[in-house]
Enzyme design. Structure first.
Site, PDB file in Angstrom:
ATOM      1  N   ASP A  97       0.798  -1.236   0.000  1.00 56.12           N
ATOM      2  CA  ASP A  97       0.000   0.000   0.000  1.00 56.12           C
ATOM      3  C   ASP A  97       0.828   1.282   0.000  1.00 56.12           C
ATOM      4  O   ASP A  97       0.386   2.312   0.498  1.00 56.12           O
ATOM      5  CB  ASP A  97      -0.908  -0.008   1.227  1.00 56.12           C
ATOM      6  CG  ASP A  97      -0.131  -0.291   2.508  1.00 56.12           C
ATOM      7  OD1 ASP A  97       1.089  -0.028   2.515  1.00 56.12           O
ATOM      8  OD2 ASP A  97      -0.725  -0.778   3.492  1.00 56.12           O
ATOM      9  N   GLU A 119      -0.727  -9.115  -1.070  1.00 57.01           N
ATOM     10  CA  GLU A 119      -1.300  -8.558   0.167  1.00 57.01           C
ATOM     11  C   GLU A 119      -2.450  -7.614  -0.185  1.00 57.01           C
ATOM     12  O   GLU A 119      -2.527  -6.467   0.262  1.00 57.01           O
ATOM     13  CB  GLU A 119      -0.236  -7.821   1.006  1.00 57.01           C
ATOM     14  CG  GLU A 119      -0.580  -7.727   2.478  1.00 57.01           C
ATOM     15  CD  GLU A 119       0.402  -6.871   3.267  1.00 57.01           C
ATOM     16  OE1 GLU A 119       0.570  -5.677   2.969  1.00 57.01           O
ATOM     17  OE2 GLU A 119       1.037  -7.427   4.179  1.00 57.01           O
ATOM     18  N   GLU A 133      -1.967   5.101   3.221  1.00 53.03           N
ATOM     19  CA  GLU A 133      -1.918   3.697   2.781  1.00 53.03           C
ATOM     20  C   GLU A 133      -3.287   3.105   2.465  1.00 53.03           C
ATOM     21  O   GLU A 133      -3.438   2.337   1.512  1.00 53.03           O
ATOM     22  CB  GLU A 133      -1.200   2.842   3.830  1.00 53.03           C
ATOM     23  CG  GLU A 133       0.295   3.099   3.938  1.00 53.03           C
ATOM     24  CD  GLU A 133       0.657   4.332   4.771  1.00 53.03           C
ATOM     25  OE1 GLU A 133      -0.253   4.938   5.387  1.00 53.03           O
ATOM     26  OE2 GLU A 133       1.845   4.689   4.815  1.00 53.03           O
ATOM     27  N   HIS A 224       6.411   5.148  12.784  1.00 49.57           N
ATOM     28  CA  HIS A 224       6.678   5.974  11.598  1.00 49.57           C
ATOM     29  C   HIS A 224       5.439   6.538  10.917  1.00 49.57           C
ATOM     30  O   HIS A 224       5.549   7.340   9.993  1.00 49.57           O
ATOM     31  CB  HIS A 224       7.475   5.174  10.564  1.00 49.57           C
ATOM     32  CG  HIS A 224       6.686   4.041   9.940  1.00 49.57           C
ATOM     33  ND1 HIS A 224       5.795   4.254   8.928  1.00 49.57           N
ATOM     34  CD2 HIS A 224       6.661   2.729  10.204  1.00 49.57           C
ATOM     35  CE1 HIS A 224       5.258   3.089   8.591  1.00 49.57           C
ATOM     36  NE2 HIS A 224       5.750   2.149   9.352  1.00 49.57           N
ATOM     37  N   ARG A 226       2.516   8.417   9.224  1.00 50.25           N
ATOM     38  CA  ARG A 226       2.375   9.854   8.962  1.00 50.25           C
ATOM     39  C   ARG A 226       1.324  10.512   9.844  1.00 50.25           C
ATOM     40  O   ARG A 226       1.477  11.655  10.271  1.00 50.25           O
ATOM     41  CB  ARG A 226       2.005  10.062   7.493  1.00 50.25           C
ATOM     42  CG  ARG A 226       3.200  10.169   6.579  1.00 50.25           C
ATOM     43  CD  ARG A 226       2.780  10.501   5.155  1.00 50.25           C
ATOM     44  NE  ARG A 226       3.853  11.164   4.443  1.00 50.25           N
ATOM     45  CZ  ARG A 226       4.966  10.583   4.035  1.00 50.25           C
ATOM     46  NH1 ARG A 226       5.179   9.312   4.282  1.00 50.25           N
ATOM     47  NH2 ARG A 226       5.885  11.269   3.380  1.00 50.25           N
ATOM     48  N   HIS A 257      13.167   5.230  12.865  1.00 49.81           N
ATOM     49  CA  HIS A 257      12.934   5.419  11.426  1.00 49.81           C
ATOM     50  C   HIS A 257      13.635   6.707  10.973  1.00 49.81           C
ATOM     51  O   HIS A 257      13.608   7.707  11.701  1.00 49.81           O
ATOM     52  CB  HIS A 257      11.425   5.514  11.194  1.00 49.81           C
ATOM     53  CG  HIS A 257      11.006   5.434   9.754  1.00 49.81           C
ATOM     54  ND1 HIS A 257      11.247   6.438   8.851  1.00 49.81           N
ATOM     55  CD2 HIS A 257      10.379   4.458   9.061  1.00 49.81           C
ATOM     56  CE1 HIS A 257      10.767   6.087   7.658  1.00 49.81           C
ATOM     57  NE2 HIS A 257      10.242   4.885   7.761  1.00 49.81           N
TER      58      HIS A 257
HETATM   59  C1  UD1 Z   1       6.803   4.666   3.734  1.00 49.82           C
HETATM   60  C2  UD1 Z   1       5.413   4.275   3.238  1.00 49.82           C
HETATM   61  C3  UD1 Z   1       4.646   3.537   4.314  1.00 49.82           C
HETATM   62  C4  UD1 Z   1       5.457   2.385   4.869  1.00 49.82           C
HETATM   63  C5  UD1 Z   1       6.803   2.898   5.340  1.00 49.82           C
HETATM   64  C6  UD1 Z   1       7.646   1.786   5.839  1.00 49.82           C
HETATM   65  C7  UD1 Z   1       4.193   5.729   1.684  1.00 49.82           C
HETATM   66  C8  UD1 Z   1       3.346   6.924   1.536  1.00 49.82           C
HETATM   67  N1  UD1 Z   1       4.664   5.495   2.914  1.00 49.82           N
HETATM   68  O1  UD1 Z   1       6.649   5.630   4.755  1.00 49.82           O
HETATM   69  O2  UD1 Z   1       3.437   3.046   3.768  1.00 49.82           O
HETATM   70  O3  UD1 Z   1       4.748   1.812   5.937  1.00 49.82           O
HETATM   71  O4  UD1 Z   1       7.465   3.526   4.234  1.00 49.82           O
HETATM   72  O5  UD1 Z   1       8.750   2.249   6.554  1.00 49.82           O
HETATM   73  O6  UD1 Z   1       4.459   5.057   0.726  1.00 49.82           O
HETATM   74  N2  UD1 Z   1      14.224   8.060   4.710  1.00 49.82           N
HETATM   75  C9  UD1 Z   1      15.605   7.961   4.675  1.00 49.82           C
HETATM   76  N3  UD1 Z   1      16.165   6.759   4.328  1.00 49.82           N
HETATM   77  C10 UD1 Z   1      15.424   5.656   4.035  1.00 49.82           C
HETATM   78  C11 UD1 Z   1      14.029   5.772   4.096  1.00 49.82           C
HETATM   79  C12 UD1 Z   1      13.442   6.970   4.420  1.00 49.82           C
HETATM   80  O7  UD1 Z   1      16.320   8.912   4.927  1.00 49.82           O
HETATM   81  O8  UD1 Z   1      16.004   4.608   3.743  1.00 49.82           O
HETATM   82  C13 UD1 Z   1      13.619   9.368   5.078  1.00 49.82           C
HETATM   83  C14 UD1 Z   1      13.732  10.388   3.930  1.00 49.82           C
HETATM   84  O9  UD1 Z   1      13.896  11.647   4.471  1.00 49.82           O
HETATM   85  C15 UD1 Z   1      12.355  10.250   3.267  1.00 49.82           C
HETATM   86  C16 UD1 Z   1      11.469  10.067   4.501  1.00 49.82           C
HETATM   87  O10 UD1 Z   1      12.225   9.201   5.342  1.00 49.82           O
HETATM   88  O11 UD1 Z   1      11.999  11.391   2.506  1.00 49.82           O
HETATM   89  C17 UD1 Z   1      10.108   9.511   4.248  1.00 49.82           C
HETATM   90  O12 UD1 Z   1      10.139   8.337   3.439  1.00 49.82           O
HETATM   91  P1  UD1 Z   1       8.762   7.860   2.742  1.00 49.82           P
HETATM   92  O13 UD1 Z   1       9.013   6.585   2.031  1.00 49.82           O
HETATM   93  O14 UD1 Z   1       8.169   8.948   1.960  1.00 49.82           O
HETATM   94  O15 UD1 Z   1       7.799   7.659   3.974  1.00 49.82           O
HETATM   95  P2  UD1 Z   1       7.836   6.619   5.144  1.00 49.82           P
HETATM   96  O16 UD1 Z   1       7.368   7.350   6.347  1.00 49.82           O
HETATM   97  O17 UD1 Z   1       9.128   5.920   5.180  1.00 49.82           O
HETATM   98  N1  UDP Z   2      11.986  -3.980  10.390  1.00 52.24           N
HETATM   99  C1  UDP Z   2      13.361  -4.105  10.217  1.00 52.24           C
HETATM  100  N2  UDP Z   2      14.192  -3.276  10.934  1.00 52.24           N
HETATM  101  C2  UDP Z   2      13.727  -2.337  11.788  1.00 52.24           C
HETATM  102  C3  UDP Z   2      12.325  -2.193  11.938  1.00 52.24           C
HETATM  103  C4  UDP Z   2      11.491  -3.023  11.223  1.00 52.24           C
HETATM  104  O1  UDP Z   2      13.822  -4.955   9.447  1.00 52.24           O
HETATM  105  O2  UDP Z   2      14.534  -1.628  12.410  1.00 52.24           O
HETATM  106  C5  UDP Z   2      11.081  -4.842   9.592  1.00 52.24           C
HETATM  107  C6  UDP Z   2       9.979  -5.530  10.354  1.00 52.24           C
HETATM  108  O3  UDP Z   2      10.397  -6.784  10.845  1.00 52.24           O
HETATM  109  C7  UDP Z   2       8.878  -5.650   9.307  1.00 52.24           C
HETATM  110  C8  UDP Z   2       9.097  -4.424   8.444  1.00 52.24           C
HETATM  111  O4  UDP Z   2      10.431  -3.988   8.679  1.00 52.24           O
HETATM  112  O5  UDP Z   2       9.076  -6.787   8.480  1.00 52.24           O
HETATM  113  C9  UDP Z   2       8.113  -3.359   8.821  1.00 52.24           C
HETATM  114  O6  UDP Z   2       8.473  -2.169   8.217  1.00 52.24           O
HETATM  115  P1  UDP Z   2       7.822  -0.786   8.601  1.00 52.24           P
HETATM  116  O7  UDP Z   2       7.379  -0.796  10.025  1.00 52.24           O
HETATM  117  O8  UDP Z   2       8.791   0.253   8.186  1.00 52.24           O
HETATM  118  O9  UDP Z   2       6.592  -0.711   7.614  1.00 52.24           O
HETATM  119  P2  UDP Z   2       5.068  -1.186   7.706  1.00 52.24           P
HETATM  120  O10 UDP Z   2       5.043  -2.624   8.038  1.00 52.24           O
HETATM  121  O11 UDP Z   2       4.407  -0.327   8.726  1.00 52.24           O
HETATM  122  O12 UDP Z   2       4.532  -0.896   6.349  1.00 52.24           O
END
Ligand code: UD1
Ligand code: UDP
Length: 387
Positions: A97, A119, A133, A224, A226, A257
Site C-alpha cells: 500500500d 497482500e 496507505e 513511523h 504519517r 525510522h
Molecule cells: C513509507 C510508506 C509507508 C510504509 C513505510 C515503511 C508511503 C506513503 N509510505 O513511509 O506506507 O509503511 O514507508 O517504513 O508510501 N528516509 C531515509 N532513508 C530511508 C528511508 C526513508 O532517509 O532509507 C527518510 C527520507 O527523508 C524520506 C522520509 O524518510 O523522505 C520519508 O520516506 P517515505 O518513504 O516517503 O515515507 P515513510 O514514512 O518511510
Molecule cells: N523492520 C526491520 N528493521 C527495523 C524495523 C522493522 O527490518 O529496524 C522490519 C519488520 O520486521 C517488518 C518491516 O520492517 O518486516 C516493517 O516495516 P515498517 O514498520 O517500516 O513498515 P510497515 O510494516 O508499517 O509498512
C-alpha cells in the site's frame, strides 16, 4: 514464449514481503523475472535487499530527504512509466500500500500491462488511517488483475468494492514466509555479539541483560506512521519515559525510522535517557532476532503485527485502526492509540499481570504457514503459462 514479470518495490516492508515471492518466481524457471526498485527508501531498501541476498536489476534511486507524498508519487509515476515503456514486461507485481505500489500499478495500467497485487484487500475502512496507505491499497485494487489475499476477509472487502471473487486468490501473508525463513537462517548462525553491540548501539551490559541473558524485560519500539507525526510521536516518547521511570528493571530498544519527522522528535526526547537505546533501523536479521527475544513490542507498523503474533510477542499498536484485525481478535495485538496515558497503562499491565501476558503471548497465527510465495508462484504459472 517466456512470460516476463517485473517485480516492483520501493520501501523496506515491500522488499521484505516481496523477497520470497521474487525468489520463488526466479527458481520456478517458467518466468523471466526482473526486480525493480523505485528507491523510495534508500538505506532501508539496501538493508532489506541484502538481508535476502538479492539486488534489484533496476534501481531508480528516487528518494529525496523529507519527500512529500505528491512529489514522490509524480516522480515515481514518471520514472516507472519510462522504465515499463522501455522494458515492456507482460506482468507487473506490486505489494501492499505504499506510494510505489500505487504508482507502479497506475504506470502499468496506462501501458495496458496486467498487475498482480500481493497482500490485497486489507482494509481499515478509514481513508485517513493509515494515511495515505488505506487509499493507496484501495486504488491499487481496480488497477489489478490478480489479487493475492492473506485471509478470506480480504476477499470479502474486494468483492464489496466490485472485484470479481474469482480474481482473488487466498495465499496467506508472505510476511510469514520472510519471517520463518529469517528465523531458520538465524538458528543456524552463532550470535554475532560484537556486531550486535555496534549495530544496536547498546552497551555490553544492556545487550547481555536484555537480549542474551534476558534477566529483565525489554520492550522493542518502532514508529513511523504519517498520521502520528507531531503529537503522536511526542506522546509515544512521553509514555516510554514514564515506563522506564516507573519500572526500574525495564529496558527499551527503539530502532528509529530515518524520516526527519520521527527521528528529530525521538532523539530530542529520548537520547541519553537511562535504559533507552536508540539505534539506526536494524537489518531484518537483527530485528527478527530482537523480536524473538524481547518481552513485548510497541509499534504502529503493519508488518510487525503479523510477525510478532507468530513469535508470540504481544504488540501495543499505537494506532486507532488496523488492517490486521485478526491479530487483534486473537488477542496478540491491542490498539492503544497515541495518547501517552493509554500506552503507559496498557504496557504497565502487560509488565505486571502475568495472566494477561500469557494470554496475549500464546495465540494462533492466522496469516498462513509460510508458503504464501509458493502459492503465488503456482497461481501465476497456472494463469500465465497454461494454453
Ligand atoms: C513509507 C510508506 C509507508 C510504509 C513505510 C515503511 C508511503 C506513503 N509510505 O513511509 O506506507 O509503511 O514507508 O517504513 O508510501 N528516509 C531515509 N532513508 C530511508 C528511508 C526513508 O532517509 O532509507 C527518510 C527520507 O527523508 C524520506 C522520509 O524518510 O523522505 C520519508 O520516506 P517515505 O518513504 O516517503 O515515507 P515513510 O514514512 O518511510
Ligand atoms: N523492520 C526491520 N528493521 C527495523 C524495523 C522493522 O527490518 O529496524 C522490519 C519488520 O520486521 C517488518 C518491516 O520492517 O518486516 C516493517 O516495516 P515498517 O514498520 O517500516 O513498515 P510497515 O510494516 O508499517 O509498512
Amino acid at each position: 514464449m517466456t512470460v516476463r514479470i517485473a517485480v516492483i518495490v520501493g520501501t523496506r516492508p515491500e522488499i521484505i514481503k516481496m523477497a520470497p515471492v521474487y525468489r520463488r518466481l526466479v527458481s520456478n524457471g517458467a518466468f523471466d523475472v526482473s526486480l525493480v526498485s523505485t528507491g523510495q527508501h534508500r538505506e532501508m531498501s539496501r538493508q532489506a535487499f541484502s538481508a535476502f541476498d538479492i539486488s534489484p536489476s533496476t534501481e531508480l534511486d528516487l528518494m529525496t530527504d523529507g519527500q512529500t507524498l505528491g512529489l514522490f508519487a509524480s516522480r515515481a509515476l514518471g520514472s516507472l512509466s519510462r522504465f515499463l515503456e522501455d522494458s515492456k514486461p507482460d506482468v507487473v507485481l506490486v505489494q501492499g500500500d505504499t506510494t510505489t505500489t500505487l504508482a507502479a500499478s497506475l504506470a502499468a495500467f496506462y501501458l495496458k500491462i496486467r498487475v498482480g497485487h500481493v497482500e490485497a484487500g486489507m482494509r481499515t475502512g478509514n481513508i485517513y488511517s493509515p494515511w495515505p496507505e488505506e487509499m493507496n491499497r484501495r486504488l491499487t485494487a481496480p488497477l489489478s488483475s490478480w489479487h493475492f489475499v492473506p485471509v478470506e476477509r480480504n476477499r470479502d472487502h474486494l468483492v464489496k468494492e466490485g472485484i470479481p471473487a474469482d480474481r482473488c486468490f487466498l495465499t496467506g501473508n508472505t510476511v510469514l514466509d520472510s519471517l520463518l525463513w529469517m528465523r531458520d537462517k538465524l538458528a543456524q548462525q552463532p550470535t554475532d555479539r560484537i556486531g550486535l553491540l555496534k549495530r544496536l548501539k547498546a552497551t555490553p551490559e544492556f545487550l547481555d541483560r536484555y537480549l542474551i541473558e534476558r534477566s529483565a524485560p525489554l520492550i522493542l519500539v518502532t514508529g513511523h506512521r504519517r498520521e502520528s507525526h507531531g503529537q503522536g510521536v511526542q506522546n509515544l516518547c512521553v509514555a516510554i519515559k514514564q515506563l522506564v521511570t516507573q519500572f526500574p528493571d525495564l529496558g527499551v530498544l527503539f530502532p528509529v525510522h530515518p524520516n526527519p519527522q520521527v527521528r528529530n522528535v525521538v532523539h530530542q526526547h529520548l537520547a541519553n535517557f537511562d535504559r533507552v537505546v536508540l539505534s539506526e533501523p536494524l537489518d531484518y536479521g537483527d530485528f527478527v532476532w530482537v523480536m524473538d527475544r524481547c518481552y513485548a513490542i510497541i509499534s504502529d507498523s503493519g508488518g510487525i503485527q503479523g510477525e510478532a503474533i507468530s513469535l508470540n510477542k504481544p504488540v501495543l499498536v499505537t494506532r486507532d485502526t488496523t488492517e490486521y484485525p485478526e491479530a487483534v481478535e486473537c488477542g496478540g495485538c491491542q490498539l492503544v492509540g497515541t495518547e501517552s496515558s493509554t500506552i503507559f497503562s496498557v504496557a504497565a499491565k502487560l509488565l505486571t499481570d502475568q495472566t494477561d501476558y500469557q494470554r496475549r503471548s500464546s495465540v494462533q497465527n492466522p496469516y498462513g504457514d509460510g508458503n504464501s510465495s509458493v502459492k503465488i508462484a503456482e497461481i501465476l504459472e497456472r494463469e500465465l503459462t497454461s494454453a
